[in-house]
Enzyme design. Structure first.
Site, PDB file in Angstrom:
ATOM      1  NE  ARG A  39     -23.183  15.965  16.497  1.00 20.06           N
ATOM      2  CZ  ARG A  39     -21.498  16.094  15.973  1.00 20.06           C
ATOM      3  NH1 ARG A  39     -20.641  15.848  16.416  1.00 20.06           N
ATOM      4  NH2 ARG A  39     -21.558  16.881  15.254  1.00 20.06           N
ATOM      5  CE1 TYR A  72     -21.821  22.489   9.878  1.00 18.49           C
ATOM      6  CE2 TYR A  72     -23.673  21.886  10.178  1.00 18.49           C
ATOM      7  CZ  TYR A  72     -22.783  21.207  10.746  1.00 18.49           C
ATOM      8  OH  TYR A  72     -22.801  19.835   9.891  1.00 18.49           O
ATOM      9  CE  LYS A 115      -9.995  32.128   7.577  1.00 19.54           C
ATOM     10  NZ  LYS A 115      -8.717  33.022   8.212  1.00 19.54           N
ATOM     11  CB  THR A 140     -13.978  19.712  16.468  1.00 19.31           C
ATOM     12  OG1 THR A 140     -13.577  19.424  14.221  1.00 19.31           O
ATOM     13  CG2 THR A 140     -13.740  21.499  16.844  1.00 19.31           C
TER      14      THR A 140
HETATM   15  N1  UDP Z   1     -29.325  18.521  23.380  1.00 25.81           N
HETATM   16  C1  UDP Z   1     -30.100  18.263  25.009  1.00 25.81           C
HETATM   17  N2  UDP Z   1     -29.899  18.121  25.883  1.00 25.81           N
HETATM   18  C2  UDP Z   1     -27.914  18.080  25.441  1.00 25.81           C
HETATM   19  C3  UDP Z   1     -27.721  18.370  24.248  1.00 25.81           C
HETATM   20  C4  UDP Z   1     -28.322  18.333  22.902  1.00 25.81           C
HETATM   21  O1  UDP Z   1     -31.527  17.737  25.474  1.00 25.81           O
HETATM   22  O2  UDP Z   1     -27.053  18.053  26.471  1.00 25.81           O
HETATM   23  C5  UDP Z   1     -30.828  19.380  22.139  1.00 25.81           C
HETATM   24  C6  UDP Z   1     -30.795  19.772  21.704  1.00 25.81           C
HETATM   25  O3  UDP Z   1     -31.563  21.040  22.245  1.00 25.81           O
HETATM   26  C7  UDP Z   1     -31.592  19.785  20.583  1.00 25.81           C
HETATM   27  C8  UDP Z   1     -31.138  17.748  20.235  1.00 25.81           C
HETATM   28  O4  UDP Z   1     -30.882  17.935  21.758  1.00 25.81           O
HETATM   29  O5  UDP Z   1     -32.881  19.378  20.037  1.00 25.81           O
HETATM   30  C9  UDP Z   1     -29.879  17.526  19.128  1.00 25.81           C
HETATM   31  O6  UDP Z   1     -28.926  18.591  19.901  1.00 25.81           O
HETATM   32  P1  UDP Z   1     -27.590  18.213  18.879  1.00 25.81           P
HETATM   33  O7  UDP Z   1     -26.697  19.084  18.845  1.00 25.81           O
HETATM   34  O8  UDP Z   1     -27.463  16.274  19.301  1.00 25.81           O
HETATM   35  O9  UDP Z   1     -27.424  18.777  17.588  1.00 25.81           O
HETATM   36  P2  UDP Z   1     -28.893  19.454  16.485  1.00 25.81           P
HETATM   37  O10 UDP Z   1     -29.356  18.314  16.222  1.00 25.81           O
HETATM   38  O11 UDP Z   1     -29.196  20.462  17.300  1.00 25.81           O
HETATM   39  O12 UDP Z   1     -27.616  20.224  15.642  1.00 25.81           O
END
Ligand code: UDP
Length: 317
Positions: A186, A145, A91, A35
């Protein structure tokens, strides 16, 4: 000092490499590019104090010469990445951490584990202090994770207690900034890339869930201070100012000037409803706290994604 950083071509690993180099230290960067991206360290290639080794830390790892620190930052770290690479994620948290700890022991080096707020799961305590044990679903899709990192924490503490190894353990909360991968899924990168590409902004659920977003320079300063001055107990490093996902969407739309529409999508399984670090410990022990406001950090991140150009922003093929 000469330090080894696993995941050096990743978002945090590359900024951390910059931070050590800026203070005159030497860095051996390790990455297998699952990644991570070579562009993140392109500016370091050829620098005399930076060495790069393409290697998977989940396999046997040996590095010649003295090391003063080993910072284990390698791991897929966004929900779609660890869903795409569930077994390498397990892993690198388990075998990768064990290999890195063994190397630290052999080199008499300080070991630093990048852990995560995900160890708190969908928290029943808010904000989250380090003493909270968490609410994690071990068999859900995020379990690969969360449990890998929880195992990595247990392994780190075992090396500390049993072998007397000098260790540090940071729990990193949502961090954003330049060098995030455009389509890593994200929320900050998604919203900015969507706004810049005039695609719908995808809010999962109703957008009332919260996160606390830390700009990368603040996060890296906290990590660096913890490496130098901290102790072995877990330490939260993150920004305690909390926003709903919907508020973040509004900030991104305003600062990009985009008129992209908002599209609501189903909430992912086990998506934490709230998240905010209690950083009392870091404040007292390190005299550290974040200083970059969300709007400033988002503006800088927008500039970064703009500079990549449409090709790198295009959906993954
Ligand atoms: N989220 C969202 N739209 C997106 C991506 C993420 O609404 O396109 C929301 C996701 O459901 C979570 C928050 O944003 O509630 C943060 O998500 P992220 O994947 O950045 O990281 P997390 O804190 O969940 O590990």
């Amino acid at each position: 000092m000469r330090v080894l950083i696993s995941g050096a071509a990743g978002f945090l690993g590359s900024h951390l490499s910059d931070r050590f180099l800026a203070d005159g230290h030497r860095v051996v960067g390790l990455d297998n590019f699952i990644t991570g991206h070579p562009d993140n360290i392109a500016h370091l290639m050829g620098q005399p104090r930076f060495e790069f080794v393409r290697h998977n830390i989940s396999t046997y790892t040996y590095v010649a010469g003295a090391l003063d620190g080993i910072l284990h930052f390698a791991s897929p770290a966004s929900p779609i990445d660890y869903l795409e690479h569930p077994i390498p994620t397990l892993k690198v948290g388990a075998l990768g951490t064990h290999n890195a700890l063994g190397l630290a022991l052999a080199k008499h080096a300080r070991f630093f584990l990048a852990s995560t707020s995900e160890v708190y799961g969908d928290p029943l305590m808010h904000p989250q202090p380090e003493t909270y044990w968490g609410n994690v679903n071990p068999v859900g899709p995020r379990g690969v994770y969360d449990e890998a990192k929880r195992f990595a924490e247990a392994m780190t503490m075992a090396y500390h207690r049993y072998h007397g190894l000098d260790t540090r353990l940071v729990r990193i909360f949502n961090t954003y900034g330049p060098r995030m991968r455009p389509r890593d899924g994200r929320v900050v990168s998604n919203f900015i890339v969507q706004a810049l590409s005039n695609e719908p902004i995808t809010i999962y659920g109703d957008g009332s869930q919260t996160r606390s977003f830390c700009y990368v320079s603040d996060e890296v300063e906290g990590i660096y201070a913890l490496f130098l001055k901290g102790d072995a107990d877990p330490t939260n490093i993150g920004n305690p100012t909390e926003y709903t996902v919907r508020q973040l969407a509004e900030v991104v739309l305003e600062l990009t000037g985009s008129s992209a529409p908002i599209e609501y999508r189903p909430l992912p399984v086990d998506d934490p409803k709230v998240r905010r670090p209690d950083i009392t410990r870091a404040r007292k022990m390190l005299g550290w706290e974040p200083s970059v406001a969300l709007r400033d950090g988002v503006a800088r991140t927008i500039e970064y994604f703009r500079s990549l150009g449409p090709e790198r922003l295009a959906p993954r093929g």
